[in-house]
Design a protein around this motif. Structure first.
Motif, PDB file in Angstrom:
ATOM      1  N   LEU A  25       0.837  -1.208   0.000  1.00  0.00           N
ATOM      2  CA  LEU A  25       0.000   0.000   0.000  1.00  0.00           C
ATOM      3  C   LEU A  25       0.870   1.256   0.000  1.00  0.00           C
ATOM      4  N   ARG A  26       1.955   1.230   0.740  1.00  0.00           N
ATOM      5  CA  ARG A  26       2.867   2.387   0.762  1.00  0.00           C
ATOM      6  C   ARG A  26       3.604   2.551  -0.566  1.00  0.00           C
ATOM      7  N   ALA A  27       3.980   1.445  -1.182  1.00  0.00           N
ATOM      8  CA  ALA A  27       4.802   1.485  -2.393  1.00  0.00           C
ATOM      9  C   ALA A  27       4.009   1.713  -3.679  1.00  0.00           C
ATOM     10  N   ALA A  28       2.732   1.382  -3.687  1.00  0.00           N
ATOM     11  CA  ALA A  28       1.947   1.482  -4.927  1.00  0.00           C
ATOM     12  C   ALA A  28       1.893   2.926  -5.414  1.00  0.00           C
ATOM     13  N   ARG A  29       2.182   3.115  -6.678  1.00  0.00           N
ATOM     14  CA  ARG A  29       2.112   4.467  -7.254  1.00  0.00           C
ATOM     15  C   ARG A  29       0.666   4.852  -7.552  1.00  0.00           C
ATOM     16  N   ASN A  30      -0.099   3.917  -8.076  1.00  0.00           N
ATOM     17  CA  ASN A  30      -1.487   4.175  -8.461  1.00  0.00           C
ATOM     18  C   ASN A  30      -2.394   3.140  -7.816  1.00  0.00           C
ATOM     19  N   PHE A  31      -3.636   3.525  -7.670  1.00  0.00           N
ATOM     20  CA  PHE A  31      -4.658   2.651  -7.101  1.00  0.00           C
ATOM     21  C   PHE A  31      -5.876   2.704  -7.997  1.00  0.00           C
ATOM     22  N   TRP A  32      -6.644   1.625  -8.014  1.00  0.00           N
ATOM     23  CA  TRP A  32      -7.946   1.607  -8.678  1.00  0.00           C
ATOM     24  C   TRP A  32      -9.008   1.799  -7.613  1.00  0.00           C
ATOM     25  N   LEU A  33      -9.820   2.817  -7.792  1.00  0.00           N
ATOM     26  CA  LEU A  33     -10.927   3.122  -6.891  1.00  0.00           C
ATOM     27  C   LEU A  33     -12.218   2.699  -7.565  1.00  0.00           C
ATOM     28  N   CYS A  34     -12.991   1.874  -6.881  1.00  0.00           N
ATOM     29  CA  CYS A  34     -14.274   1.406  -7.403  1.00  0.00           C
ATOM     30  C   CYS A  34     -15.384   1.943  -6.515  1.00  0.00           C
ATOM     31  N   THR A  35     -16.277   2.716  -7.134  1.00  0.00           N
ATOM     32  CA  THR A  35     -17.416   3.300  -6.441  1.00  0.00           C
ATOM     33  C   THR A  35     -18.687   2.805  -7.114  1.00  0.00           C
ATOM     34  N   VAL A  36     -19.816   3.215  -6.563  1.00  0.00           N
ATOM     35  CA  VAL A  36     -21.110   2.813  -7.105  1.00  0.00           C
ATOM     36  C   VAL A  36     -21.883   4.075  -7.488  1.00  0.00           C
ATOM     37  N   ARG A  37     -22.311   4.131  -8.736  1.00  0.00           N
ATOM     38  CA  ARG A  37     -23.112   5.260  -9.197  1.00  0.00           C
ATOM     39  C   ARG A  37     -24.467   5.250  -8.492  1.00  0.00           C
ATOM     40  N   PRO A  38     -25.123   6.408  -8.411  1.00  0.00           N
ATOM     41  CA  PRO A  38     -26.436   6.447  -7.768  1.00  0.00           C
ATOM     42  C   PRO A  38     -27.455   5.474  -8.364  1.00  0.00           C
ATOM     43  N   GLY A  40     -26.702   2.478  -9.290  1.00  0.00           N
ATOM     44  CA  GLY A  40     -26.240   1.128  -8.975  1.00  0.00           C
ATOM     45  C   GLY A  40     -25.141   0.588  -9.867  1.00  0.00           C
ATOM     46  N   ARG A  41     -24.835   1.264 -10.969  1.00  0.00           N
ATOM     47  CA  ARG A  41     -23.770   0.785 -11.854  1.00  0.00           C
ATOM     48  C   ARG A  41     -22.403   1.062 -11.229  1.00  0.00           C
ATOM     49  N   PRO A  42     -21.441   0.160 -11.449  1.00  0.00           N
ATOM     50  CA  PRO A  42     -20.097   0.373 -10.898  1.00  0.00           C
ATOM     51  C   PRO A  42     -19.331   1.430 -11.685  1.00  0.00           C
ATOM     52  N   ASN A  69     -20.522   9.880  -6.673  1.00  0.00           N
ATOM     53  CA  ASN A  69     -20.831   8.518  -6.247  1.00  0.00           C
ATOM     54  C   ASN A  69     -20.647   8.349  -4.738  1.00  0.00           C
ATOM     55  N   LEU A  70     -19.532   8.863  -4.210  1.00  0.00           N
ATOM     56  CA  LEU A  70     -19.234   8.684  -2.791  1.00  0.00           C
ATOM     57  C   LEU A  70     -20.229   9.416  -1.894  1.00  0.00           C
ATOM     58  N   ARG A  71     -20.737  10.537  -2.356  1.00  0.00           N
ATOM     59  CA  ARG A  71     -21.747  11.241  -1.559  1.00  0.00           C
ATOM     60  C   ARG A  71     -23.036  10.424  -1.484  1.00  0.00           C
ATOM     61  N   ALA A  72     -23.351   9.672  -2.526  1.00  0.00           N
ATOM     62  CA  ALA A  72     -24.562   8.848  -2.542  1.00  0.00           C
ATOM     63  C   ALA A  72     -24.356   7.513  -1.833  1.00  0.00           C
ATOM     64  N   ASN A  73     -23.130   6.963  -1.931  1.00  0.00           N
ATOM     65  CA  ASN A  73     -22.846   5.648  -1.350  1.00  0.00           C
ATOM     66  C   ASN A  73     -21.350   5.603  -1.031  1.00  0.00           C
ATOM     67  N   PRO A  74     -20.965   5.683   0.231  1.00  0.00           N
ATOM     68  CA  PRO A  74     -19.547   5.744   0.585  1.00  0.00           C
ATOM     69  C   PRO A  74     -18.812   4.403   0.563  1.00  0.00           C
ATOM     70  N   ASN A  75     -19.482   3.309   0.230  1.00  0.00           N
ATOM     71  CA  ASN A  75     -18.822   2.000   0.186  1.00  0.00           C
ATOM     72  C   ASN A  75     -17.940   1.903  -1.052  1.00  0.00           C
ATOM     73  N   VAL A  76     -16.687   1.496  -0.849  1.00  0.00           N
ATOM     74  CA  VAL A  76     -15.720   1.449  -1.945  1.00  0.00           C
ATOM     75  C   VAL A  76     -14.872   0.189  -1.877  1.00  0.00           C
ATOM     76  N   VAL A  77     -14.242  -0.087  -3.011  1.00  0.00           N
ATOM     77  CA  VAL A  77     -13.144  -1.042  -3.099  1.00  0.00           C
ATOM     78  C   VAL A  77     -11.981  -0.267  -3.702  1.00  0.00           C
ATOM     79  N   VAL A  78     -10.809  -0.411  -3.106  1.00  0.00           N
ATOM     80  CA  VAL A  78      -9.593   0.213  -3.621  1.00  0.00           C
ATOM     81  C   VAL A  78      -8.545  -0.882  -3.739  1.00  0.00           C
TER      82      VAL A  78
END
Length: 156
Positions: A25-38, A40-42, A69-78
């Motif tokens: 986690l410290r070394a990764a330069r980039n991350f993929w953030l997955c949120t949910v649209r209002p 329901g689509r990813p 997306n985060l304001r509507a649903n704060p659940n994420v995968v990173v």
């Protein structure tokens, strides 16, 4: 991981320590953030991020799709961008506005990415700063696919 032939916790190389995940986690330069649209689509987008010791932090323009997306649903995968030794975090995103936390994040970003941002870049009206504290995480080593998959659970 039913059906994948994964060995028991005391077989193969064994479960990975959380320190292994933190190192990635410290070394990764980039991350993929997955949120949910209002609706329901990813939605997935790459972000720069920094591990603060307890949570993964990133920033984004307030009107961006990911913030809507985060304001509507704060659940994420990173996830880390490295697919051969991934770390996948599931958690709840929260917007950070406390000045000390913003300064800590900008210091981490400047050190990690060799940038020279000032803390006013994180003006909460313009650019939201977001923290994701893991509730669950997953990691594995490519070279030991059947022996290393590890899932961590954290108090919520």
């Amino acid at each position: 991981m039913p059906g994948y032939g994964i060995l028991g916790a005391d077989e193969g190389s064994g479960l990975l320590p959380w320190a292994w995940a933190v190192e990635r986690l410290r070394a990764a330069r980039n991350f993929w953030l997955c949120t949910v649209r209002p609706d329901g689509r990813p939605h997935a987008m790459p972000v720069w991020g920094a591990w603060s010791g307890e949570e993964l932090m990133f920033s984004s323009s307030v009107p961006s799709r990911k913030m809507v997306n985060l304001r509507a649903n704060p659940n994420v995968v990173v996830t880390t961008e490295e697919a051969e030794e991934p770390v996948v975090i599931e958690g709840t995103a929260k917007v950070v506005t406390e000045p000390g936390a913003l300064q800590r994040f900008i210091d981490l970003v400047n050190a990690k990415y060799a940038t020279g941002y000032r803390v006013d870049f994180l003006d909460p009206v313009v650019n939201a700063t977001v923290a994701v504290r893991p509730q669950r995480a997953f990691g594995m080593r490519q070279g030991d696919f059947t022996g290393s998959p590890t899932r961590w659970s954290f108090g919520t």
